[in-house]
Design an enzyme around this catalytic site. Sequence first.
Site, PDB file in Angstrom:
ATOM      1  N   ARG A 239       0.868  -1.179   0.000  1.00  0.00           N
ATOM      2  CA  ARG A 239       0.000   0.000   0.000  1.00  0.00           C
ATOM      3  C   ARG A 239       0.904   1.228   0.000  1.00  0.00           C
ATOM      4  O   ARG A 239       1.956   1.232   0.640  1.00  0.00           O
ATOM      5  CB  ARG A 239      -0.864   0.032   1.267  1.00  0.00           C
ATOM      6  CG  ARG A 239      -2.062  -0.906   1.249  1.00  0.00           C
ATOM      7  CD  ARG A 239      -3.136  -0.434   0.279  1.00  0.00           C
ATOM      8  NE  ARG A 239      -4.325  -1.259   0.302  1.00  0.00           N
ATOM      9  CZ  ARG A 239      -4.583  -2.252  -0.560  1.00  0.00           C
ATOM     10  NH1 ARG A 239      -3.719  -2.543  -1.518  1.00  0.00           N
ATOM     11  NH2 ARG A 239      -5.716  -2.933  -0.489  1.00  0.00           N
TER      12      ARG A 239
ATOM     13  N   HIS B 237      -1.126   0.325  -9.759  1.00  0.00           N
ATOM     14  CA  HIS B 237      -1.816  -0.580  -8.816  1.00  0.00           C
ATOM     15  C   HIS B 237      -2.472  -1.743  -9.572  1.00  0.00           C
ATOM     16  O   HIS B 237      -3.703  -1.855  -9.612  1.00  0.00           O
ATOM     17  CB  HIS B 237      -2.851   0.183  -7.985  1.00  0.00           C
ATOM     18  CG  HIS B 237      -3.258  -0.563  -6.747  1.00  0.00           C
ATOM     19  ND1 HIS B 237      -3.659   0.040  -5.585  1.00  0.00           N
ATOM     20  CD2 HIS B 237      -3.346  -1.908  -6.505  1.00  0.00           C
ATOM     21  CE1 HIS B 237      -3.974  -0.878  -4.682  1.00  0.00           C
ATOM     22  NE2 HIS B 237      -3.797  -2.080  -5.227  1.00  0.00           N
TER      23      HIS B 237
ATOM     24  N   GLU C 176      -3.453   7.547  -4.540  1.00  0.00           N
ATOM     25  CA  GLU C 176      -3.816   7.021  -5.868  1.00  0.00           C
ATOM     26  C   GLU C 176      -5.121   7.655  -6.347  1.00  0.00           C
ATOM     27  O   GLU C 176      -6.016   7.852  -5.527  1.00  0.00           O
ATOM     28  CB  GLU C 176      -3.976   5.504  -5.791  1.00  0.00           C
ATOM     29  CG  GLU C 176      -2.667   4.821  -5.493  1.00  0.00           C
ATOM     30  CD  GLU C 176      -2.829   3.325  -5.217  1.00  0.00           C
ATOM     31  OE1 GLU C 176      -3.909   2.775  -5.461  1.00  0.00           O
ATOM     32  OE2 GLU C 176      -1.857   2.732  -4.743  1.00  0.00           O
TER      33      GLU C 176
HETATM   34  C1  8YV Z   1      -7.149  -4.226  -5.998  1.00  0.00           C
HETATM   35  C2  8YV Z   1      -5.820  -4.748  -3.870  1.00  0.00           C
HETATM   36  O1  8YV Z   1      -6.582  -3.060  -6.428  1.00  0.00           O
HETATM   37  O2  8YV Z   1      -6.473  -6.875  -3.155  1.00  0.00           O
HETATM   38  C3  8YV Z   1      -6.144  -5.750  -2.823  1.00  0.00           C
HETATM   39  O3  8YV Z   1      -6.050  -5.417  -1.645  1.00  0.00           O
HETATM   40  O4  8YV Z   1      -5.261  -3.731  -3.605  1.00  0.00           O
HETATM   41  C4  8YV Z   1      -6.144  -5.031  -5.287  1.00  0.00           C
HETATM   42  O5  8YV Z   1      -6.228  -6.345  -5.598  1.00  0.00           O
HETATM   43  C5  8YV Z   1      -8.518  -3.882  -5.573  1.00  0.00           C
HETATM   44  O6  8YV Z   1      -8.939  -4.346  -4.345  1.00  0.00           O
HETATM   45  C6  8YV Z   1      -9.469  -4.276  -6.670  1.00  0.00           C
HETATM   46  O7  8YV Z   1     -10.767  -4.190  -6.310  1.00  0.00           O
END
Ligand code: 8YV
Length: 316
Positions: A234, A281, A263
């Site tokens: 993150r 991301h 972001e």
């Molecule tokens: C996605 C993520 O960007 O799984 C996570 O925590 O950061 C990523 O896989 C996001 O959640 C897609 O919806």
Amino acid sequence: MKPELLVLGSDWPAHVLSQLEQHFHCHFLAQVPQERRAAALADIGPRVRAVLTTGTVGIQAAMLPALPALELVAVNGVGVDALPLALLASRGIAVTNTPDVLTDDVADLAVLLLLAAVRRLPQLDRYVREGQWARAAPLEHARSLKGKVAGIVGYGRIGQAVAARLKSFGLRIRYYQRSLGPAPEQRSASLLELARDSDMLVLCMPGGAQTERMVGAEVLDALGPEGTLVNVARGSVVDEAALVAALREGRLGAAALDVFEHEPEVPEALRALANVVLTPHVGSFTVETRRAMGDLAVANLLAHAEGRPLLTPVRA
Ligand code: 8YV
């Protein structure tokens, strides 16, 4: 009657949308103009028992009073740092995420970023495209991976999958996390010590208050001018201003980043640097994994709607 579902975030893939439409009466909040959202929530909120959201959008604490009947927040992602977990737990609201199905793709991206930074892929690409090769312009050597030490921060599913891949490149693995983890002899006593011990740091820890800005100037200096930082965790875990300063001043060798503090904003100061590799991301952004994540998120919603046990609950 289909159960009412509040959907947060946008750009849901077609296969998720078709499953949602089939089983739920969906309310897509992102489609409601900002100024009408509070009124829309006041209208539908009392009937909503489940919310579907993404790992980055999560759900805001301020929204919860409008959802008095809420029982489940299903996250289409593994990270749950964008959710007020303690508040949800205190109201007895369950949370699900999508672990495991994305581990391999995220680990692959970490390796891709590491290789790209250490072997200077963007610089080499520019060298060819811009005609520098044809002009026999000077070209800086890259560094080998073999025999170097990769320090992994957060030795959970993704961290261990990164380690398994990097071992086959001849890298030695060390890690840091608060708990001992599966191989205590490879664990450094602190993040600072890991940074000192390592040629490259790969960040795989969860986001949230406990890891916020864990990687600051001191850790970056310990990694040093030959060091490489890779972040697939993150943006919040790195002090971005300190990172830009360390890269610009040559106190850190290179960085390869998939995640950022704000972001989709990436500071101009970071974009202007030559010794960085930047991706938007996309750790889990493949056809196969996004399909599997969507299927799992919907399966959790259906289990809840039908009174069956949740498939992948997040323990509070
Ligand atoms: C996605 C993520 O960007 O799984 C996570 O925590 O950061 C990523 O896989 C996001 O959640 C897609 O919806």
